[in-house]
Write a protein that holds these residues in place. Structure first.
Motif, PDB file in Angstrom:
ATOM      1  N   ASP A   1      -9.299  -8.536  39.324  1.00 22.50           N
ATOM      2  CA  ASP A   1      -9.382  -8.843  40.758  1.00 22.50           C
ATOM      3  C   ASP A   1      -8.889 -10.254  41.070  1.00 22.50           C
ATOM      4  O   ASP A   1      -8.324 -10.503  42.146  1.00 22.50           O
ATOM      5  CB  ASP A   1     -10.806  -8.665  41.279  1.00 22.50           C
ATOM      6  N   SER A   2      -9.086 -11.192  40.139  1.00 20.07           N
ATOM      7  CA  SER A   2      -8.654 -12.576  40.376  1.00 20.07           C
ATOM      8  C   SER A   2      -7.209 -12.813  39.941  1.00 20.07           C
ATOM      9  O   SER A   2      -6.686 -13.907  40.104  1.00 20.07           O
ATOM     10  CB  SER A   2      -9.578 -13.547  39.639  1.00 20.07           C
ATOM     11  N   GLY A   3      -6.574 -11.793  39.355  1.00 16.91           N
ATOM     12  CA  GLY A   3      -5.194 -11.934  38.908  1.00 16.91           C
ATOM     13  C   GLY A   3      -5.048 -12.582  37.544  1.00 16.91           C
ATOM     14  O   GLY A   3      -3.950 -12.947  37.136  1.00 16.91           O
ATOM     15  N   ALA A   4      -6.138 -12.724  36.821  1.00 22.00           N
ATOM     16  CA  ALA A   4      -6.117 -13.374  35.500  1.00 22.00           C
ATOM     17  C   ALA A   4      -5.880 -12.335  34.408  1.00 22.00           C
ATOM     18  O   ALA A   4      -6.754 -12.071  33.587  1.00 22.00           O
ATOM     19  CB  ALA A   4      -7.431 -14.116  35.273  1.00 22.00           C
ATOM     20  N   TYR A   5      -4.687 -11.760  34.417  1.00 19.06           N
ATOM     21  CA  TYR A   5      -4.353 -10.757  33.407  1.00 19.06           C
ATOM     22  C   TYR A   5      -2.849 -10.758  33.181  1.00 19.06           C
ATOM     23  O   TYR A   5      -2.089 -11.343  33.964  1.00 19.06           O
ATOM     24  CB  TYR A   5      -4.823  -9.363  33.843  1.00 19.06           C
ATOM     25  N   LEU A   6      -2.416 -10.125  32.102  1.00 21.82           N
ATOM     26  CA  LEU A   6      -0.990  -9.941  31.811  1.00 21.82           C
ATOM     27  C   LEU A   6      -0.699  -8.454  31.820  1.00 21.82           C
ATOM     28  O   LEU A   6      -1.528  -7.657  31.383  1.00 21.82           O
ATOM     29  CB  LEU A   6      -0.643 -10.491  30.424  1.00 21.82           C
ATOM     30  N   ASP A   7       0.510  -8.086  32.289  1.00 19.69           N
ATOM     31  CA  ASP A   7       0.873  -6.677  32.180  1.00 19.69           C
ATOM     32  C   ASP A   7       1.239  -6.392  30.718  1.00 19.69           C
ATOM     33  O   ASP A   7       1.316  -7.300  29.886  1.00 19.69           O
ATOM     34  CB  ASP A   7       1.985  -6.300  33.150  1.00 19.69           C
ATOM     35  N   GLY A   8       1.452  -5.150  30.380  1.00 20.48           N
ATOM     36  CA  GLY A   8       1.679  -4.747  28.989  1.00 20.48           C
ATOM     37  C   GLY A   8       2.865  -5.438  28.342  1.00 20.48           C
ATOM     38  O   GLY A   8       2.775  -5.926  27.214  1.00 20.48           O
ATOM     39  N   ASP A   9       3.992  -5.522  29.040  1.00 16.08           N
ATOM     40  CA  ASP A   9       5.183  -6.151  28.477  1.00 16.08           C
ATOM     41  C   ASP A   9       4.958  -7.639  28.228  1.00 16.08           C
ATOM     42  O   ASP A   9       5.338  -8.172  27.182  1.00 16.08           O
ATOM     43  CB  ASP A   9       6.388  -5.943  29.395  1.00 16.08           C
ATOM     44  N   ALA A  10       4.338  -8.323  29.186  1.00 19.27           N
ATOM     45  CA  ALA A  10       4.076  -9.755  29.031  1.00 19.27           C
ATOM     46  C   ALA A  10       3.103  -9.996  27.878  1.00 19.27           C
ATOM     47  O   ALA A  10       3.248 -10.958  27.118  1.00 19.27           O
ATOM     48  CB  ALA A  10       3.532 -10.345  30.325  1.00 19.27           C
ATOM     49  N   PHE A  11       2.124  -9.118  27.746  1.00 20.37           N
ATOM     50  CA  PHE A  11       1.156  -9.245  26.649  1.00 20.37           C
ATOM     51  C   PHE A  11       1.836  -9.084  25.297  1.00 20.37           C
ATOM     52  O   PHE A  11       1.621  -9.875  24.383  1.00 20.37           O
ATOM     53  CB  PHE A  11       0.041  -8.214  26.826  1.00 20.37           C
TER      54      PHE A  11
ATOM     55  N   ASP B   1       5.034  -9.521  24.612  1.00 17.49           N
ATOM     56  CA  ASP B   1       5.909 -10.678  24.408  1.00 17.49           C
ATOM     57  C   ASP B   1       5.112 -11.879  23.908  1.00 17.49           C
ATOM     58  O   ASP B   1       5.546 -12.595  22.998  1.00 17.49           O
ATOM     59  CB  ASP B   1       6.648 -11.037  25.698  1.00 17.49           C
ATOM     60  N   ALA B   2       3.932 -12.108  24.487  1.00 14.87           N
ATOM     61  CA  ALA B   2       3.088 -13.230  24.063  1.00 14.87           C
ATOM     62  C   ALA B   2       2.619 -13.043  22.622  1.00 14.87           C
ATOM     63  O   ALA B   2       2.585 -14.005  21.841  1.00 14.87           O
ATOM     64  CB  ALA B   2       1.892 -13.379  25.002  1.00 14.87           C
ATOM     65  N   LEU B   3       2.276 -11.815  22.247  1.00 16.39           N
ATOM     66  CA  LEU B   3       1.870 -11.547  20.860  1.00 16.39           C
ATOM     67  C   LEU B   3       3.020 -11.787  19.892  1.00 16.39           C
ATOM     68  O   LEU B   3       2.831 -12.406  18.832  1.00 16.39           O
ATOM     69  CB  LEU B   3       1.377 -10.106  20.710  1.00 16.39           C
ATOM     70  N   LEU B   4       4.186 -11.288  20.235  1.00 15.02           N
ATOM     71  CA  LEU B   4       5.351 -11.469  19.356  1.00 15.02           C
ATOM     72  C   LEU B   4       5.688 -12.949  19.202  1.00 15.02           C
ATOM     73  O   LEU B   4       5.985 -13.419  18.101  1.00 15.02           O
ATOM     74  CB  LEU B   4       6.547 -10.694  19.898  1.00 15.02           C
ATOM     75  N   GLU B   5       5.621 -13.679  20.277  1.00 14.79           N
ATOM     76  CA  GLU B   5       5.914 -15.109  20.219  1.00 14.79           C
ATOM     77  C   GLU B   5       4.884 -15.843  19.355  1.00 14.79           C
ATOM     78  O   GLU B   5       5.227 -16.718  18.570  1.00 14.79           O
ATOM     79  CB  GLU B   5       5.926 -15.700  21.625  1.00 14.79           C
TER      80      GLU B   5
END
Length: 89
Positions: A69-79, A81-85
């Protein structure tokens, strides 16, 4: 109603086991008038663990909904990408 027994009743383990098995609630064992330990059947223990796990899950879901609700999340692709990085450098 909670059942309390003095520690000396543990000497007759078969009788004590019958008391625990016959009680729908955990049995408190006292020593010198104070609680020393609590005994329950494996089924009661498993039920208690299940209730606690459910409560933890519900709290986590509430937190996740608040984050969403507060917008503090990542969508699947961004998540991903962050893991791979993070792990592939």
């Amino acid at each position: 109603m909670a059942l309390c027994v003095p520690v000396r009743e543990l000497k007759d383990t078969a009788k004590f086991l019958s008391v625990v098995e016959g009680s729908k609630d955990p049995v408190t064992v006292t020593r010198n008038g104070r609680d020393a330990l609590v005994v329950m059947t494996p089924e009661a223990y498993d039920g208690l663990r299940s209730e606690l796990a459910h409560e933890r899950l519900m709290r986590r879901l509430d937190r996740a909904e608040a984050e969403f609700d507060s917008g503090a999340y990542l969508d699947g692709d961004a998540f991903l990408d962050a893991l791979l990085e993070r792990y592939d450098g």
